[in-house]
Design an enzyme around this catalytic site. Sequence first.
Site, short mmCIF file in Angstrom:
data_model
loop_
_atom_site.label_atom_id
_atom_site.label_comp_id
_atom_site.label_asym_id
_atom_site.label_seq_id
_atom_site.Cartn_x
_atom_site.Cartn_y
_atom_site.Cartn_z
N ASP A 158 -71.73 84.92 84.23
CA ASP A 158 -71.68 83.51 83.15
C ASP A 158 -70.23 83.99 82.63
OD1 ASP A 158 -71.94 81.52 81.46
OD2 ASP A 158 -73.52 82.94 80.26
N PHE A 159 -69.26 83.26 82.48
CA PHE A 159 -68.05 83.58 81.94
C PHE A 159 -68.26 81.97 81.51
CE2 PHE A 159 -65.49 86.72 84.60
CZ PHE A 159 -66.61 87.71 84.04
N GLU A 160 -67.53 81.28 80.09
CA GLU A 160 -66.83 80.48 79.88
C GLU A 160 -65.98 79.91 79.05
OE1 GLU A 160 -71.36 78.78 78.33
OE2 GLU A 160 -72.19 80.47 79.15
N ASN A 161 -65.86 78.59 78.37
CA ASN A 161 -64.52 78.75 77.35
C ASN A 161 -63.18 79.26 78.18
OD1 ASN A 161 -62.71 77.93 75.65
ND2 ASN A 161 -63.38 78.96 74.25
#
Length: 374
Positions: A158-161
């Site tokens: 869950d990697f975001e930005n």
Amino acid sequence: MMRLTLKRTLCTFLTLLVCLILAACTGNVPSTPAPPASPEPTSTGAPYIVSLGYYTGSQDSFNSAISYAPYLDIVSVDVFGLQMDGTVVGNDPFQITAASELSHLEFYACISNWNSDPAVNDFDPELARAVISTYKDKVIDQLVDLAQTEGYAGINIDFENLAYAEDIEISRADFVIYIRQLAARLHETGRKLIISVPAKTGDDRDNTWSYPFDLAALGRETDYLQMMTYDQHGAWSDPGSISGADWVEECVKYTSSVVEPRKLLMGLPAYGYDWDLTAPVLENGNRPTTSFSWKDAASLLEKPGAEYTWDEPSQSPSVIYTENGSEHAAWFENTESIGAKMRLVPSYNLAGISVWALGMEDLSFWEATTNFSK
């Protein structure tokens, strides 16, 4: 006739014996591991609907997993994080993977680039750079080891930005390379990979939040893409639906055009947002906004003078109320809005659903997720 019958019986027996021997021999021949299987059709002929719930490490979240286990297939254990030197950190205070009531479920270790430093308190692009690029091999080694030593069925990224590079194409390409290598390592050990991805209605290079996710390329490597089809509106926007059925369908339609639909998990929110329409606008230009759980929505409807509204295009409920002199607009989910989205699962032949998050919901939420009728 007796001889002919005996002859036929003998031939049949010998044929079966040869088949059994060949089958046994074939089973011992080394072969390339097959890719993870898609969910099997049910006894009725309809594809099985996978249900994933996010467990956040709280007592409420643990209790929900136990209470609603019959509705679940997968639990993503969202208690892990990363440091700037590429070290994986985190632990589960309730040891949910050891709960005997949940022994039939698959568990995934969920890893994010959330930075809890008060100066950041967000998904951190610089932490993403450290993990995806600078310390890539170190992080992959730790994730594979975590899955093996702790008995997880796989890893949920869950990697975001992720737009950390000046050229956004570099961020996009780096993430694909990272996922390709992680997926290969996990699959070698019989583990699987889930990637959480932003909801997208297209591939817009100007959208720095979603463009770094090359869905077509990621979909080829992963076992499931968990579509975060929620947060359509929030603290960063004017009041509006959290997960409007019309918007979700546009996201599903696009994503299923570039990724095998039976790899897609549609996201469902078990929460809402409450905008204070009277308070002064914040420095960032947005209105003060708070979140609330599915379980708390009923209390808003009970406030004096509360006006309930159903928005037909988005198939979403909202309520306007006044408290302490401030007018509020709250958008949330109910059984009707969840049912409206659930009908997209069979319509687009999706693998199933994912829910954020365990502990926010009650039985009525899960009962609504069983509404698959078109």
